[in-house]
Design a protein around this motif. Structure first.
Motif, PDB file in Angstrom:
ATOM      1  N   ASN A  80     -42.078  82.932  98.085  1.00 61.89           N
ATOM      2  CA  ASN A  80     -41.845  83.179  99.502  1.00 61.89           C
ATOM      3  C   ASN A  80     -41.908  81.892 100.305  1.00 61.89           C
ATOM      4  O   ASN A  80     -42.770  81.049 100.084  1.00 61.89           O
ATOM      5  N   GLY A  81     -40.979  81.757 101.263  1.00 62.41           N
ATOM      6  CA  GLY A  81     -40.976  80.640 102.186  1.00 62.41           C
ATOM      7  C   GLY A  81     -41.489  81.067 103.548  1.00 62.41           C
ATOM      8  O   GLY A  81     -42.207  82.072 103.680  1.00 62.41           O
ATOM      9  N   ALA A  82     -41.118  80.320 104.563  1.00 61.74           N
ATOM     10  CA  ALA A  82     -41.555  80.614 105.930  1.00 61.74           C
ATOM     11  C   ALA A  82     -40.982  81.937 106.406  1.00 61.74           C
ATOM     12  O   ALA A  82     -39.845  82.298 106.082  1.00 61.74           O
ATOM     13  N   GLU A  83     -41.792  82.688 107.160  1.00 60.39           N
ATOM     14  CA  GLU A  83     -41.366  83.935 107.798  1.00 60.39           C
ATOM     15  C   GLU A  83     -40.795  84.930 106.790  1.00 60.39           C
ATOM     16  O   GLU A  83     -39.841  85.659 107.080  1.00 60.39           O
ATOM     17  N   GLY A  84     -41.381  84.960 105.593  1.00 54.67           N
ATOM     18  CA  GLY A  84     -40.986  85.932 104.597  1.00 54.67           C
ATOM     19  C   GLY A  84     -39.701  85.627 103.862  1.00 54.67           C
ATOM     20  O   GLY A  84     -39.219  86.468 103.078  1.00 54.67           O
ATOM     21  N   PHE A  85     -39.121  84.451 104.090  1.00 51.66           N
ATOM     22  CA  PHE A  85     -37.900  84.087 103.380  1.00 51.66           C
ATOM     23  C   PHE A  85     -38.167  84.057 101.883  1.00 51.66           C
ATOM     24  O   PHE A  85     -39.185  83.548 101.427  1.00 51.66           O
ATOM     25  N   GLN A  86     -37.238  84.601 101.105  1.00 51.14           N
ATOM     26  CA  GLN A  86     -37.413  84.654  99.655  1.00 51.14           C
ATOM     27  C   GLN A  86     -36.505  83.643  98.968  1.00 51.14           C
ATOM     28  O   GLN A  86     -35.274  83.714  99.086  1.00 51.14           O
ATOM     29  N   TRP A  87     -37.132  82.725  98.254  1.00 49.30           N
ATOM     30  CA  TRP A  87     -36.368  81.768  97.471  1.00 49.30           C
ATOM     31  C   TRP A  87     -35.776  82.446  96.242  1.00 49.30           C
ATOM     32  O   TRP A  87     -36.321  83.433  95.747  1.00 49.30           O
ATOM     33  N   GLY A  88     -34.694  81.901  95.754  1.00 46.29           N
ATOM     34  CA  GLY A  88     -33.951  82.566  94.696  1.00 46.29           C
ATOM     35  C   GLY A  88     -34.411  82.295  93.282  1.00 46.29           C
ATOM     36  O   GLY A  88     -34.062  83.031  92.365  1.00 46.29           O
TER      37      GLY A  88
END
Length: 240
Positions: free
Chosen positions: A183-191
């Protein structure tokens, strides 16, 4: 990762794009103070990186060269230390990837090959892989491996796999990529989903996953060299 490397003892280890800190370009306006902190965090991790038992380690790091803030690929070996390869020149500008605002372009922009011990590499940093003319030029210069450290999201995994396979065909070389995961910032999901794609047909020889985060295979460099004599590499560009 350390356990995997200790068992596999790879000649080359490829890390994701700027792996030793949070993703700076998640914010559109990054202060110089935060940029300097990211540079220092990457420097702090160099001691750990240098302990890894791989002949060559390719990674990217933020750095200032003069007044330019760059994302630069390096290769590390115990014999030669850290050697600069290539600074990123093509940037997206959209939510979570405000790279045009965050980074500067190198001057001049160069895509040089780099000869290691018995094999030749070229590096395209993330978005640069979509500029396929550079993959072809690398192929014309005789690279064996096309390396792509990246930071890409979960929703675009299939696009990137297709691009990696195509780039292996275009360059006539093995195309390898390593990506951020989790997980990245603000719930962003890396692939996640690193890959190794074969020359000539672009077949995926290995991919990483949530349950198999690190993959290693032995490649036949002669196949990469023979690919330069096959279509489409044998077609002359005539400078266009």
């Amino acid at each position: 990762m350390q356990k995997h490397i200790a068992i596999e003892r790879p000649r080359l280890l490829l890390l994701p794009e700027m792996p030793f800190d949070r993703w700076l370009a998640a914010d559109r306006n990054i202060s110089k103070e935060l940029k300097m902190e990211s540079i220092e965090r990457h420097r702090d991790w160099m001691n750990e990186l240098e302990k890894l038992e791989a002949d060559y380690i390719v990674y990217s790091t933020p750095e200032y060269i003069g007044d330019k803030f760059l994302n630069t690929a390096y290769v590390y070996s115990k014999r030669d230390g850290h050697q600069r390869l290539h600074s990123k020149a093509y940037f997206p500008e959209e939510p979570h990837f405000w790279e045009e605002s965050c980074f500067d372009r190198p001057d001049p922009v160069v895509f040089d090959t780099f000869l290691l011990d018995g094999f030749c590499i070229g590096v395209l940093l993330c978005t640069e892989l979509w500029f396929t003319n550079n993959a072809r030029k690398y192929g014309e210069q005789g690279i064996d491996l096309l390396l792509c450290p990246r930071a890409t999201g979960k929703e675009s995994v299939e696009q990137w796999l297709n691009c990696g396979s195509t780039s292996a065909i275009i360059s006539g070389s093995y195309c390898l990529s390593s990506n951020r995961s989790g997980n990245g910032a603000e719930g962003f999901q890396w692939g996640g989903t690193g890959w190794i794609a074969a020359p000539i047909n672009g077949s995926l020889l290995a991919t990483s996953s949530k349950n198999n985060k690190f993959v290693s295979i032995t490649v036949d460099l002669e196949k990469s060299r023979l690919a330069k004599k096959e279509y489409p590499l044998y077609v002359k560009s005539n400078g266009f």
